[in-house]
Design a protein around this motif. Sequence first.
Motif, PDB file in Angstrom:
ATOM      1  N   LEU A   1      59.405   9.395 -30.786  1.00 26.37           N
ATOM      2  CA  LEU A   1      58.602   8.170 -30.782  1.00 26.37           C
ATOM      3  C   LEU A   1      58.789   7.380 -29.487  1.00 26.37           C
ATOM      4  O   LEU A   1      57.837   6.858 -28.912  1.00 26.37           O
ATOM      5  CB  LEU A   1      59.005   7.276 -31.960  1.00 26.37           C
ATOM      6  N   VAL A   2      60.050   7.295 -29.037  1.00 27.26           N
ATOM      7  CA  VAL A   2      60.347   6.557 -27.809  1.00 27.26           C
ATOM      8  C   VAL A   2      59.626   7.208 -26.630  1.00 27.26           C
ATOM      9  O   VAL A   2      58.969   6.540 -25.831  1.00 27.26           O
ATOM     10  CB  VAL A   2      61.879   6.501 -27.564  1.00 27.26           C
ATOM     11  N   LYS A   3      59.711   8.530 -26.555  1.00 30.37           N
ATOM     12  CA  LYS A   3      59.058   9.232 -25.450  1.00 30.37           C
ATOM     13  C   LYS A   3      57.550   9.017 -25.463  1.00 30.37           C
ATOM     14  O   LYS A   3      56.922   8.811 -24.432  1.00 30.37           O
ATOM     15  CB  LYS A   3      59.345  10.736 -25.541  1.00 30.37           C
ATOM     16  N   ARG A   4      57.011   9.061 -26.691  1.00 31.54           N
ATOM     17  CA  ARG A   4      55.553   8.905 -26.829  1.00 31.54           C
ATOM     18  C   ARG A   4      55.115   7.536 -26.324  1.00 31.54           C
ATOM     19  O   ARG A   4      54.091   7.409 -25.643  1.00 31.54           O
ATOM     20  CB  ARG A   4      55.192   9.106 -28.307  1.00 31.54           C
ATOM     21  N   GLN A   5      55.898   6.525 -26.632  1.00 28.26           N
ATOM     22  CA  GLN A   5      55.555   5.178 -26.189  1.00 28.26           C
ATOM     23  C   GLN A   5      55.639   5.052 -24.667  1.00 28.26           C
ATOM     24  O   GLN A   5      54.793   4.411 -24.033  1.00 28.26           O
ATOM     25  CB  GLN A   5      56.505   4.152 -26.821  1.00 28.26           C
ATOM     26  N   VAL A   6      56.677   5.679 -24.087  1.00 30.81           N
ATOM     27  CA  VAL A   6      56.827   5.578 -22.634  1.00 30.81           C
ATOM     28  C   VAL A   6      55.686   6.309 -21.937  1.00 30.81           C
ATOM     29  O   VAL A   6      55.122   5.825 -20.946  1.00 30.81           O
ATOM     30  CB  VAL A   6      58.208   6.124 -22.183  1.00 30.81           C
ATOM     31  N   GLN A   7      55.301   7.473 -22.505  1.00 29.34           N
ATOM     32  CA  GLN A   7      54.151   8.190 -21.935  1.00 29.34           C
ATOM     33  C   GLN A   7      52.900   7.317 -21.968  1.00 29.34           C
ATOM     34  O   GLN A   7      52.136   7.252 -21.014  1.00 29.34           O
ATOM     35  CB  GLN A   7      53.895   9.486 -22.720  1.00 29.34           C
ATOM     36  N   TRP A   8      52.718   6.639 -23.101  1.00 30.61           N
ATOM     37  CA  TRP A   8      51.568   5.766 -23.276  1.00 30.61           C
ATOM     38  C   TRP A   8      51.602   4.634 -22.241  1.00 30.61           C
ATOM     39  O   TRP A   8      50.604   4.326 -21.600  1.00 30.61           O
ATOM     40  CB  TRP A   8      51.595   5.210 -24.703  1.00 30.61           C
ATOM     41  N   ALA A   9      52.777   4.059 -22.048  1.00 34.45           N
ATOM     42  CA  ALA A   9      52.911   2.946 -21.095  1.00 34.45           C
ATOM     43  C   ALA A   9      52.596   3.393 -19.671  1.00 34.45           C
ATOM     44  O   ALA A   9      51.922   2.683 -18.925  1.00 34.45           O
ATOM     45  CB  ALA A   9      54.330   2.372 -21.158  1.00 34.45           C
ATOM     46  N   THR A  10      53.066   4.595 -19.307  1.00 30.19           N
ATOM     47  CA  THR A  10      52.798   5.062 -17.941  1.00 30.19           C
ATOM     48  C   THR A  10      51.323   5.432 -17.813  1.00 30.19           C
ATOM     49  O   THR A  10      50.702   5.200 -16.780  1.00 30.19           O
ATOM     50  CB  THR A  10      53.671   6.278 -17.568  1.00 30.19           C
ATOM     51  N   HIS A  11      50.742   5.957 -18.901  1.00 29.11           N
ATOM     52  CA  HIS A  11      49.316   6.250 -18.893  1.00 29.11           C
ATOM     53  C   HIS A  11      48.500   4.993 -18.620  1.00 29.11           C
ATOM     54  O   HIS A  11      47.547   5.001 -17.848  1.00 29.11           O
ATOM     55  CB  HIS A  11      48.929   6.857 -20.250  1.00 29.11           C
ATOM     56  N   LEU A  12      48.925   3.891 -19.243  1.00 30.00           N
ATOM     57  CA  LEU A  12      48.210   2.630 -19.048  1.00 30.00           C
ATOM     58  C   LEU A  12      48.559   1.978 -17.714  1.00 30.00           C
ATOM     59  O   LEU A  12      47.888   1.059 -17.274  1.00 30.00           O
ATOM     60  CB  LEU A  12      48.549   1.658 -20.182  1.00 30.00           C
ATOM     61  N   GLY A  13      49.643   2.458 -17.086  1.00 25.96           N
ATOM     62  CA  GLY A  13      50.048   1.870 -15.808  1.00 25.96           C
ATOM     63  C   GLY A  13      50.738   0.532 -15.936  1.00 25.96           C
ATOM     64  O   GLY A  13      50.667  -0.322 -15.050  1.00 25.96           O
ATOM     65  N   LEU A  14      51.413   0.327 -17.057  1.00 31.12           N
ATOM     66  CA  LEU A  14      52.147  -0.943 -17.228  1.00 31.12           C
ATOM     67  C   LEU A  14      53.219  -1.064 -16.145  1.00 31.12           C
ATOM     68  O   LEU A  14      53.769  -0.070 -15.683  1.00 31.12           O
ATOM     69  CB  LEU A  14      52.825  -0.989 -18.596  1.00 31.12           C
ATOM     70  N   SER A  15      53.511  -2.287 -15.758  1.00 34.22           N
ATOM     71  CA  SER A  15      54.494  -2.477 -14.691  1.00 34.22           C
ATOM     72  C   SER A  15      55.915  -2.258 -15.194  1.00 34.22           C
ATOM     73  O   SER A  15      56.794  -1.908 -14.415  1.00 34.22           O
ATOM     74  CB  SER A  15      54.364  -3.857 -14.072  1.00 34.22           C
ATOM     75  N   ALA A  16      56.154  -2.463 -16.474  1.00 36.40           N
ATOM     76  CA  ALA A  16      57.505  -2.226 -16.993  1.00 36.40           C
ATOM     77  C   ALA A  16      57.478  -1.955 -18.488  1.00 36.40           C
ATOM     78  O   ALA A  16      56.587  -2.411 -19.206  1.00 36.40           O
ATOM     79  CB  ALA A  16      58.422  -3.415 -16.704  1.00 36.40           C
ATOM     80  N   VAL A  17      58.455  -1.177 -18.926  1.00 30.69           N
ATOM     81  CA  VAL A  17      58.707  -1.039 -20.361  1.00 30.69           C
ATOM     82  C   VAL A  17      60.058  -1.673 -20.663  1.00 30.69           C
ATOM     83  O   VAL A  17      60.933  -1.726 -19.800  1.00 30.69           O
ATOM     84  CB  VAL A  17      58.712   0.433 -20.826  1.00 30.69           C
ATOM     85  N   LEU A  18      60.194  -2.143 -21.889  1.00 29.56           N
ATOM     86  CA  LEU A  18      61.363  -2.916 -22.272  1.00 29.56           C
ATOM     87  C   LEU A  18      62.076  -2.213 -23.424  1.00 29.56           C
ATOM     88  O   LEU A  18      61.558  -2.139 -24.537  1.00 29.56           O
ATOM     89  CB  LEU A  18      60.915  -4.321 -22.700  1.00 29.56           C
ATOM     90  N   PHE A  19      63.256  -1.661 -23.123  1.00 25.66           N
ATOM     91  CA  PHE A  19      64.061  -1.010 -24.153  1.00 25.66           C
ATOM     92  C   PHE A  19      65.020  -2.018 -24.770  1.00 25.66           C
ATOM     93  O   PHE A  19      65.467  -2.946 -24.107  1.00 25.66           O
ATOM     94  CB  PHE A  19      64.908   0.111 -23.542  1.00 25.66           C
ATOM     95  N   SER A  20      65.369  -1.795 -26.031  1.00 28.16           N
ATOM     96  CA  SER A  20      66.384  -2.641 -26.653  1.00 28.16           C
ATOM     97  C   SER A  20      67.599  -1.798 -26.999  1.00 28.16           C
ATOM     98  O   SER A  20      67.465  -0.700 -27.551  1.00 28.16           O
ATOM     99  CB  SER A  20      65.842  -3.279 -27.931  1.00 28.16           C
ATOM    100  N   TYR A  21      68.765  -2.297 -26.662  1.00 35.06           N
ATOM    101  CA  TYR A  21      70.004  -1.571 -26.940  1.00 35.06           C
ATOM    102  C   TYR A  21      70.208  -1.463 -28.449  1.00 35.06           C
ATOM    103  O   TYR A  21      70.029  -2.437 -29.170  1.00 35.06           O
ATOM    104  CB  TYR A  21      71.176  -2.327 -26.318  1.00 35.06           C
ATOM    105  N   PRO A  22      70.576  -0.290 -28.960  1.00 35.22           N
ATOM    106  CA  PRO A  22      70.776  -0.157 -30.406  1.00 35.22           C
ATOM    107  C   PRO A  22      71.878  -1.091 -30.897  1.00 35.22           C
ATOM    108  O   PRO A  22      72.828  -1.372 -30.163  1.00 35.22           O
ATOM    109  CB  PRO A  22      71.210   1.300 -30.592  1.00 35.22           C
ATOM    110  N   THR A  23      71.728  -1.540 -32.112  1.00 37.55           N
ATOM    111  CA  THR A  23      72.745  -2.430 -32.663  1.00 37.55           C
ATOM    112  C   THR A  23      73.871  -1.651 -33.334  1.00 37.55           C
ATOM    113  O   THR A  23      74.939  -2.186 -33.554  1.00 37.55           O
ATOM    114  CB  THR A  23      72.109  -3.401 -33.679  1.00 37.55           C
ATOM    115  N   THR A  24      73.619  -0.377 -33.651  1.00 37.35           N
ATOM    116  CA  THR A  24      74.706   0.442 -34.199  1.00 37.35           C
ATOM    117  C   THR A  24      75.064   1.561 -33.234  1.00 37.35           C
ATOM    118  O   THR A  24      74.206   2.073 -32.523  1.00 37.35           O
ATOM    119  CB  THR A  24      74.302   1.100 -35.538  1.00 37.35           C
ATOM    120  N   GLY A  25      76.343   1.924 -33.209  1.00 38.84           N
ATOM    121  CA  GLY A  25      76.799   3.019 -32.352  1.00 38.84           C
ATOM    122  C   GLY A  25      77.012   2.548 -30.927  1.00 38.84           C
ATOM    123  O   GLY A  25      76.616   1.450 -30.548  1.00 38.84           O
ATOM    124  N   ALA A  26      77.654   3.417 -30.149  1.00 34.45           N
ATOM    125  CA  ALA A  26      77.985   3.048 -28.777  1.00 34.45           C
ATOM    126  C   ALA A  26      76.781   3.168 -27.863  1.00 34.45           C
ATOM    127  O   ALA A  26      76.777   2.657 -26.755  1.00 34.45           O
ATOM    128  CB  ALA A  26      79.118   3.924 -28.251  1.00 34.45           C
TER     129      ALA A  26
END
Lengths: 630, 630
Positions: free
Chosen positions: A100-125
Amino acid sequence: MASVEGGGLSVGLELASATDATVLGAVSTEAGYSFGVLQLLRPGVQEAILAGDQSVGQSFFPSDLQVTNATYAGFVLGGISACDALDSGVEILQQKCEALVKRQVQWATHLGLSAVLFSYPTTGAGVNFARAVNHTLSMLSYTQAWVRICIESEDGDSWKKWNLLRTLCEHNTKLSVALELPAELPEESLLLQWLAEPVKAVILPTSAFIANNRGFPVLSKRHQSFVRKLMEQNVQFVVSAKSADENIHPSGGLPAYQQYIQHLYRTRPEPDVVDKFASGYHDYLQQPLQPLMDNLESATYEVFEKDPIKYQEYERAIYRALLDRVPDGSDRVTVIMVVGAGRGPLVQRALQAAVASNRKVKVYAIEKNPNAVVTLRCRKESEWEDLVDVIHCDMRYWEAPEQADILVSELLGSFGDNELSPECLDGAQRFLKENGISIPSSYTAFVSPLSSTKLYHEVSSYGDNAHLETPYVVKFRAVHELGAPLPVWTFEHPHRGLKLEPGSPNFNEHNNRYSKQRFQISQDAMMHGIAGYFEAILYKDVMISIHPKTHSPGMFSWFPIFFPLKVPLYLSTGSSIELHFWRMCDARKVWYEWAAVPVLPASDSTPETALVGGASTIHNIGGRSYWIGL
Amino acid sequence: MASVEGGGLSVGLELASATDATVLGAVSTEAGYSFGVLQLLRPGVQEAILAGDQSVGQSFFPSDLQVTNATYAGFVLGGISACDALDSGVEILQQKCEALVKRQVQWATHLGLSAVLFSYPTTGAGVNFARAVNHTLSMLSYTQAWVRICIESEDGDSWKKWNLLRTLCEHNTKLSVALELPAELPEESLLLQWLAEPVKAVILPTSAFIANNRGFPVLSKRHQSFVRKLMEQNVQFVVSAKSADENIHPSGGLPAYQQYIQHLYRTRPEPDVVDKFASGYHDYLQQPLQPLMDNLESATYEVFEKDPIKYQEYERAIYRALLDRVPDGSDRVTVIMVVGAGRGPLVQRALQAAVASNRKVKVYAIEKNPNAVVTLRCRKESEWEDLVDVIHCDMRYWEAPEQADILVSELLGSFGDNELSPECLDGAQRFLKENGISIPSSYTAFVSPLSSTKLYHEVSSYGDNAHLETPYVVKFRAVHELGAPLPVWTFEHPHRGLKLEPGSPNFNEHNNRYSKQRFQISQDAMMHGIAGYFEAILYKDVMISIHPKTHSPGMFSWFPIFFPLKVPLYLSTGSSIELHFWRMCDARKVWYEWAAVPVLPASDSTPETALVGGASTIHNIGGRSYWIGL
């Protein structure tokens, strides 16, 4: 990101209630925001897919697919959903989320967005999150990757998370921080460390604002102070609100947040004279000068002659030396030799000091650069006449017709001795009287461990070993000093007891030095290199300095020096780091070597320096990558 | 070093009383030693020079300058004096000592000595010593640099000193260890760590020997055991005595020490069958096979067909499966398909198992390599006849005429799944009956953190990033395992519930894996990479293994696999290291990624995985440096 009319700051809006670019666009524009943050996954789609519902298919993005790319690209910053389960430990869930994450990033680059914003997971290192992010970095070209990190009010874990992520991702330059500030800020040092990180955006939840007495949202003094420091680094801002009509603050509504941030930006303090001079040079790496091997250009002389402080202090030093050396009313002529006279600023100052002190002087201007000598001869003819003799010669080899009372030089580099002042003055002191005076009379180099992702990126971008063991002159901005600078070594002039003749073998070996300084680390940090400074005593209490604590106000001739580390070192709270510096020479060159060695403090059970691991290599061994020619 | 007549071991002599090559030569030769260690500085010269006496000038070397170079070069190992004050903190003393050290090394290289011997300073951490040594390394071409390290009986400081030195010196391959053993050896783990270091010589003081009941010098059992382990790594030996007639042991005199060491060498245990097979391959890096993309050569088949254990276990597994599947006396024909039949060893074993179990079989031999198919067809004609059908086809795409009862394959690599057994067998199981049996039925990969300076040197000698993130098949010798191997992941066959058709997009994604294992570190160590092994269950309790604890005795078909780290990690006693492994695929390839992340154990005050620094990068991201083609 489209910038606001009239230049200045870019402030965006994140609206938890808006799941549609059209809606978000309307609200943002109306409230004066220049861009918007939109989650790329429609609410509920993630849950459906993770639950195994195939029916949502590929159409899981917001409904406004028909919005043109240009609208998207200029306006939307894409929030990436589904990061949270990447370190859940549930393999199938992790795999689905990664897809899902990859699909969203592909979509963002397809649209030419200037940035994507990831959120650090709240569980695990977050190690699996790091790998997923790392993978997407290679998919990005124009689009940047920002990781949303919320500063926590308690401990330093938010920085540690970021540090783990960027370490796993090889300090990838495509990866930056979107720093979210909470209502309660942690202690100052936990804020300042972020100045050394690639923070591209500051996210301010509306809850981080307080109401002023008219009910409008404003920031606390501490928030203001930190936000203004970040503004110097050209960050963008994002206001994060729950909905367009939430009522946290009585007055102003949504527009008030961006108006207040713009207000802070417009009313930021003027840069001081040094910063003004340094404009455009912040964090920009310059190769140190090679003054003995190269001839300075006219423009270089011109810039440095404009320093408002340096020559004033030199004049004061010469004035004081003249007063001390010759009694009032004496006719004695003091011989002043300006060695490395350049285009003559110190000659001029020496003459002014003579007038001010009412002392008689004879000035020699010795200069090896034939181009500068042209100017000196011109000035002699038109200004100085018989008061000055111009000598075209390398001071180390000049046969002087008489001996000097005062030797004046400006051969200092950012690290004091790094432009070979010791070697030049040792050569010149043959023609200084036994009781003669050198201005400067001494100079001391200082070092401190430094964190700066920016500078590390710059140095490593060359992609070779040599650049990673070369020092650079650089005006620091995106840095965090991990300890107060400590003195490395001092050179004094004249060098009493110097016996060898210039040119004899090993003449310069007495200027070899080895020194180590220990710094206690008060906070977990990544060390990327070493900051270098100098202090110089011109004469008695007349001094010039670029040491941060004693910096001569307004003097801009020297930026600090930066010695990189090839591999960044992680330093833990309570540990100590020893910086080892060597100044070495052979017949043709002088160079530095340096190393950083973690140590344990001495205790009852351990010797003075217990051996711990994680030392750096010794950098620039034998001067292989960087040296200053004699 | 001149080797002893008749081959074998080189044992040298160090004699504290001998300061002259001629004297030392006579004594050594008479006592049967093949070389001698001589301090390059005459006694008293160092003290005189350091005290400022210039009269000794350049003539400070032993009086036998006139000895020819050939004598020196073949016989003398040069002890470097004056190292001890390099970290005294007294600048002028340090500089003089450094000059003396350099002068001696120049002299040694001039004479063409095979090695110089440095001694670690007894005061200070040795950082300045490290720089001085590092400088001399660039002066050496033929001559090697050995650093004398005395194992201390108490703590691990001797290793830490060595580790600091080689870290500061960038893991320079010219730098080796001359390990001095004391009379009292420390605990076993403090000895074993040296097996991972480049030990070139073992120095045995006469005081490290005990007297046997006839009064001759011998070594304790523990000394013997450790010395024999080092003998496997081709070290040289040096006996260090005070004088030629010292009387530590009642019998034998000086010759007895070298005779005893030669005796230990001659009577060392025979290598086992695997070690014999591996002769010449220890610590030698091999690229793993690409069995799907490349066709194996005849010689490769031939070597592996000679394994005395593997095919015996396969036959046992098939025999047991036949007995389980078909009742005694039944006429039912069991269809066995050997997928990846190569030149037919498993076909032969299947037929033998049928005879032994008295079961009727029909065997299909499926093989994609056209060259191997030639051999298979030959064998069918001459040996197997109608019992076997030879099929030239890739098992993933074969349209089988009937379904198999038993699918037999030998597609395993050193890491189990790294020759793409999962992908091949998932493709082949289309023609396995619903209740059919796969031999092997499962396999598990194992990893453990590994220290090996040798392997790190080998990998980094390529000088590029790609080799540092490629796994290698290698027979370990100069290694030290930092923890017992832990299981990473398991693949089971047949894969129940597999729905997709081979060739459909994402067909292989279910074979993606992510796994992390935690190892507690009991001793300070440098981690250079990760060791990989596998265990496979062929059928029920019939298994084969290269896991060190369960290794099938005598089976030589697989060496372990080694995953390097780009930057060695220092691990402290009591810390933990988490190894993260990913198995990834896309349409054309499969690859691994790996990372090592130090962690703190969970406690009452810290969460499950506290974030500490010093993680490695994620290696081989996206399979950029290493992949296995589908």
